[in-house]
Design a protein around this motif. Structure first.
Motif, PDB file in Angstrom:
ATOM      1  N   VAL A  68      11.387  -2.304 -30.424  1.00 39.61           N
ATOM      2  CA  VAL A  68      12.266  -0.981 -30.171  1.00 39.61           C
ATOM      3  C   VAL A  68      12.366  -0.417 -31.598  1.00 39.61           C
ATOM      4  O   VAL A  68      12.419   0.727 -31.450  1.00 39.61           O
ATOM      5  CB  VAL A  68      13.519  -1.444 -29.480  1.00 39.61           C
ATOM      6  N   GLU A  69      12.577  -1.204 -32.624  1.00 39.79           N
ATOM      7  CA  GLU A  69      12.829  -0.569 -33.896  1.00 39.79           C
ATOM      8  C   GLU A  69      11.570   0.132 -34.456  1.00 39.79           C
ATOM      9  O   GLU A  69      11.709   0.983 -34.889  1.00 39.79           O
ATOM     10  CB  GLU A  69      13.186  -1.716 -34.784  1.00 39.79           C
ATOM     11  N   GLY A  70      10.477  -0.424 -34.088  1.00 43.56           N
ATOM     12  CA  GLY A  70       9.132   0.270 -34.467  1.00 43.56           C
ATOM     13  C   GLY A  70       9.160   1.668 -33.769  1.00 43.56           C
ATOM     14  O   GLY A  70       8.642   2.485 -34.448  1.00 43.56           O
ATOM     15  N   LEU A  71       9.390   1.578 -32.406  1.00 42.81           N
ATOM     16  CA  LEU A  71       9.273   2.986 -31.807  1.00 42.81           C
ATOM     17  C   LEU A  71      10.277   4.161 -32.265  1.00 42.81           C
ATOM     18  O   LEU A  71       9.581   5.251 -32.521  1.00 42.81           O
ATOM     19  CB  LEU A  71       9.406   2.575 -30.129  1.00 42.81           C
ATOM     20  N   LYS A  72      11.500   3.685 -32.518  1.00 43.09           N
ATOM     21  CA  LYS A  72      12.437   4.591 -32.949  1.00 43.09           C
ATOM     22  C   LYS A  72      12.065   4.818 -34.436  1.00 43.09           C
ATOM     23  O   LYS A  72      11.958   6.074 -34.726  1.00 43.09           O
ATOM     24  CB  LYS A  72      13.612   3.888 -33.162  1.00 43.09           C
ATOM     25  N   ARG A  73      11.690   4.201 -35.258  1.00 43.74           N
ATOM     26  CA  ARG A  73      10.794   4.622 -36.657  1.00 43.74           C
ATOM     27  C   ARG A  73       9.825   5.439 -36.338  1.00 43.74           C
ATOM     28  O   ARG A  73       9.603   6.585 -37.151  1.00 43.74           O
ATOM     29  CB  ARG A  73      10.498   3.220 -37.449  1.00 43.74           C
ATOM     30  N   GLU A  74       8.848   5.159 -35.643  1.00 40.24           N
ATOM     31  CA  GLU A  74       7.537   6.146 -35.352  1.00 40.24           C
ATOM     32  C   GLU A  74       7.822   7.343 -35.018  1.00 40.24           C
ATOM     33  O   GLU A  74       7.546   8.594 -35.497  1.00 40.24           O
ATOM     34  CB  GLU A  74       6.759   5.278 -34.437  1.00 40.24           C
ATOM     35  N   PHE A  75       9.029   7.604 -34.132  1.00 33.24           N
ATOM     36  CA  PHE A  75       9.556   8.948 -33.768  1.00 33.24           C
ATOM     37  C   PHE A  75      10.133   9.556 -34.990  1.00 33.24           C
ATOM     38  O   PHE A  75      10.090  10.788 -34.845  1.00 33.24           O
ATOM     39  CB  PHE A  75      10.481   8.779 -32.427  1.00 33.24           C
ATOM     40  N   ARG A  76      10.778   8.852 -35.533  1.00 35.54           N
ATOM     41  CA  ARG A  76      11.818   9.428 -36.791  1.00 35.54           C
ATOM     42  C   ARG A  76      10.610  10.156 -37.710  1.00 35.54           C
ATOM     43  O   ARG A  76      10.638  11.412 -38.123  1.00 35.54           O
ATOM     44  CB  ARG A  76      12.368   8.532 -37.583  1.00 35.54           C
ATOM     45  N   GLU A  77       9.416   9.357 -37.907  1.00 37.11           N
ATOM     46  CA  GLU A  77       8.417   9.824 -39.027  1.00 37.11           C
ATOM     47  C   GLU A  77       7.552  10.693 -38.326  1.00 37.11           C
ATOM     48  O   GLU A  77       7.231  11.653 -39.208  1.00 37.11           O
ATOM     49  CB  GLU A  77       7.568   8.466 -39.250  1.00 37.11           C
ATOM     50  N   GLU A  78       7.013  10.644 -37.198  1.00 34.20           N
ATOM     51  CA  GLU A  78       6.387  11.376 -36.799  1.00 34.20           C
ATOM     52  C   GLU A  78       6.767  12.632 -36.039  1.00 34.20           C
ATOM     53  O   GLU A  78       5.964  13.989 -36.110  1.00 34.20           O
ATOM     54  CB  GLU A  78       5.319  10.921 -35.686  1.00 34.20           C
ATOM     55  N   LEU A  79       7.992  12.610 -35.323  1.00 33.58           N
ATOM     56  CA  LEU A  79       8.406  13.773 -34.775  1.00 33.58           C
ATOM     57  C   LEU A  79       9.764  14.387 -35.011  1.00 33.58           C
ATOM     58  O   LEU A  79      10.247  15.134 -34.399  1.00 33.58           O
ATOM     59  CB  LEU A  79       8.509  13.258 -32.973  1.00 33.58           C
ATOM     60  N   ASN A  80      10.345  13.534 -36.112  1.00 32.50           N
ATOM     61  CA  ASN A  80      11.763  13.765 -36.764  1.00 32.50           C
ATOM     62  C   ASN A  80      12.753  13.967 -35.729  1.00 32.50           C
ATOM     63  O   ASN A  80      13.267  14.793 -35.635  1.00 32.50           O
ATOM     64  CB  ASN A  80      11.480  15.274 -37.787  1.00 32.50           C
ATOM     65  N   ALA A  81      12.685  12.942 -34.743  1.00 35.80           N
ATOM     66  CA  ALA A  81      13.291  12.773 -33.602  1.00 35.80           C
ATOM     67  C   ALA A  81      13.977  11.540 -33.379  1.00 35.80           C
ATOM     68  O   ALA A  81      13.554  10.388 -33.824  1.00 35.80           O
ATOM     69  CB  ALA A  81      12.342  13.452 -32.167  1.00 35.80           C
ATOM     70  N   LYS A  82      15.231  11.401 -32.726  1.00 38.89           N
ATOM     71  CA  LYS A  82      15.713  10.012 -32.443  1.00 38.89           C
ATOM     72  C   LYS A  82      15.516   9.939 -30.988  1.00 38.89           C
ATOM     73  O   LYS A  82      15.991  10.683 -30.223  1.00 38.89           O
ATOM     74  CB  LYS A  82      17.158  10.243 -32.737  1.00 38.89           C
ATOM     75  N   ILE A  83      15.156   8.851 -30.541  1.00 32.24           N
ATOM     76  CA  ILE A  83      14.943   8.384 -29.174  1.00 32.24           C
ATOM     77  C   ILE A  83      16.083   6.979 -28.822  1.00 32.24           C
ATOM     78  O   ILE A  83      16.056   6.275 -29.899  1.00 32.24           O
ATOM     79  CB  ILE A  83      13.692   8.083 -28.612  1.00 32.24           C
ATOM     80  N   GLU A  84      16.227   7.020 -27.725  1.00 33.26           N
ATOM     81  CA  GLU A  84      16.973   5.662 -27.071  1.00 33.26           C
ATOM     82  C   GLU A  84      16.104   5.166 -26.277  1.00 33.26           C
ATOM     83  O   GLU A  84      15.819   5.788 -25.008  1.00 33.26           O
ATOM     84  CB  GLU A  84      18.401   5.866 -26.799  1.00 33.26           C
ATOM     85  N   VAL A  85      16.132   3.800 -26.184  1.00 33.92           N
ATOM     86  CA  VAL A  85      15.337   2.881 -24.859  1.00 33.92           C
ATOM     87  C   VAL A  85      16.060   1.594 -24.908  1.00 33.92           C
ATOM     88  O   VAL A  85      16.987   1.264 -25.544  1.00 33.92           O
ATOM     89  CB  VAL A  85      13.960   2.730 -25.291  1.00 33.92           C
ATOM     90  N   ASP A  86      16.034   1.034 -23.747  1.00 38.47           N
ATOM     91  CA  ASP A  86      16.505  -0.057 -23.191  1.00 38.47           C
ATOM     92  C   ASP A  86      15.181  -1.307 -23.314  1.00 38.47           C
ATOM     93  O   ASP A  86      14.743  -1.169 -24.236  1.00 38.47           O
ATOM     94  CB  ASP A  86      17.242  -0.246 -21.889  1.00 38.47           C
ATOM     95  N   ALA A  87      14.870  -1.858 -22.327  1.00 40.29           N
ATOM     96  CA  ALA A  87      13.807  -2.775 -22.058  1.00 40.29           C
ATOM     97  C   ALA A  87      12.589  -2.101 -21.978  1.00 40.29           C
ATOM     98  O   ALA A  87      12.822  -0.906 -21.049  1.00 40.29           O
ATOM     99  CB  ALA A  87      14.401  -3.751 -20.741  1.00 40.29           C
ATOM    100  N   PRO A  88      11.507  -2.707 -21.885  1.00 32.38           N
ATOM    101  CA  PRO A  88      10.177  -2.154 -21.751  1.00 32.38           C
ATOM    102  C   PRO A  88      10.287  -2.138 -20.122  1.00 32.38           C
ATOM    103  O   PRO A  88      10.749  -2.891 -19.347  1.00 32.38           O
ATOM    104  CB  PRO A  88       9.191  -3.098 -22.216  1.00 32.38           C
ATOM    105  N   HIS A  89       9.538  -0.926 -19.670  1.00 27.52           N
ATOM    106  CA  HIS A  89       9.429  -0.653 -18.305  1.00 27.52           C
ATOM    107  C   HIS A  89       8.055  -1.130 -17.873  1.00 27.52           C
ATOM    108  O   HIS A  89       7.829  -1.611 -16.699  1.00 27.52           O
ATOM    109  CB  HIS A  89       9.535   1.070 -18.077  1.00 27.52           C
ATOM    110  N   ILE A  90       7.132  -1.148 -18.684  1.00 29.24           N
ATOM    111  CA  ILE A  90       5.830  -1.671 -18.353  1.00 29.24           C
ATOM    112  C   ILE A  90       5.294  -2.379 -19.679  1.00 29.24           C
ATOM    113  O   ILE A  90       5.390  -1.955 -20.743  1.00 29.24           O
ATOM    114  CB  ILE A  90       4.613  -0.316 -18.250  1.00 29.24           C
ATOM    115  N   ILE A  91       4.602  -3.471 -19.358  1.00 30.94           N
ATOM    116  CA  ILE A  91       4.123  -4.298 -20.416  1.00 30.94           C
ATOM    117  C   ILE A  91       2.528  -4.251 -19.754  1.00 30.94           C
ATOM    118  O   ILE A  91       2.644  -4.791 -18.903  1.00 30.94           O
ATOM    119  CB  ILE A  91       4.792  -5.641 -20.479  1.00 30.94           C
ATOM    120  N   ALA A  92       1.791  -3.921 -20.653  1.00 35.96           N
ATOM    121  CA  ALA A  92       0.358  -3.780 -20.452  1.00 35.96           C
ATOM    122  C   ALA A  92      -0.606  -4.393 -21.341  1.00 35.96           C
ATOM    123  O   ALA A  92      -0.294  -4.381 -22.798  1.00 35.96           O
ATOM    124  CB  ALA A  92      -0.019  -2.372 -20.379  1.00 35.96           C
ATOM    125  N   GLU A  93      -1.306  -5.338 -20.882  1.00 41.98           N
ATOM    126  CA  GLU A  93      -2.215  -6.245 -21.826  1.00 41.98           C
ATOM    127  C   GLU A  93      -3.635  -5.464 -21.549  1.00 41.98           C
ATOM    128  O   GLU A  93      -3.995  -5.697 -20.484  1.00 41.98           O
ATOM    129  CB  GLU A  93      -2.407  -7.794 -21.708  1.00 41.98           C
TER     130      GLU A  93
END
Length: 161
Positions: free
Chosen positions: A53-78
């Motif tokens: 979650v921290e990584g996803l939020k960081r990526e959105f700040r770095e790449e889109l200059n945006a803040k997102i909020e998420v809870d648990a993963p909805h899909i886990i894919a291998e």
């Protein structure tokens, strides 16, 4: 310097990836870069010591200059796939998120671009239907139906390709 949560041998790679499922007006937010040949959901690799979650939020700040909020993963894919004559094993955590106000909704054109490590990433809203997702070659294809109709409970899926 923080290191991505991934490792490689000469011809094999293992990645952990967090991505956001952001849907709006029957479209899904996707990204690609020149020469790749396919699209994928925005996100990236968490750094060592960083949660998905921290990584996803960081990526959105770095790449889109945006803040997102998420809870648990909805899909886990291998997934296991080949790319440029190399073998990949990827563990991807897909989180449902609301569209951040910083990301504008437009169709038939890029809504955002971002340059990183010599690549220009393009972000685009792609219509959520099978033929359009195939036309844009949204990867992984095995998840198209789940992006269109989100599963009611967290889903774990393993696939080749």
């Amino acid at each position: 310097m923080a290191v991505d949560l991934s490792f490689s041998t000469s011809k094999e790679h293992f990645n952990v990836r967090s991505a956001a499922i952001i849907r709006q007006h029957d479209h899904i937010l996707c990204t690609s870069f020149e020469g790749l040949g396919f699209w994928f959901l925005p996100g990236g690799r968490p750094k060592r010591g960083e949660t998905s979650v921290e990584g996803l939020k960081r990526e959105f700040r770095e790449e889109l200059n945006a803040k997102i909020e998420v809870d648990a993963p909805h899909i886990i894919a291998e997934s296991f796939f080949d790319l440029h004559d190399e073998r990949y094993h990827e563990l991807a955590l897909y989180y449902v998120a609301e569209c951040p106000p910083e990301v504008r909704f437009v169709t038939d054109q890029d809504c955002h671009t971002h340059e990183e490590e010599g690549r220009i990433y393009r972000y685009r809203w792609i219509e959520l239907n099978g033929p359009t997702l195939k036309q844009f070659d949204l990867q992984p294809r095995a998840l198209h139906a789940h992006f269109i109709d989100l599963p009611p409970l967290p889903l774990h899926i393993v696939f080749e390709g």
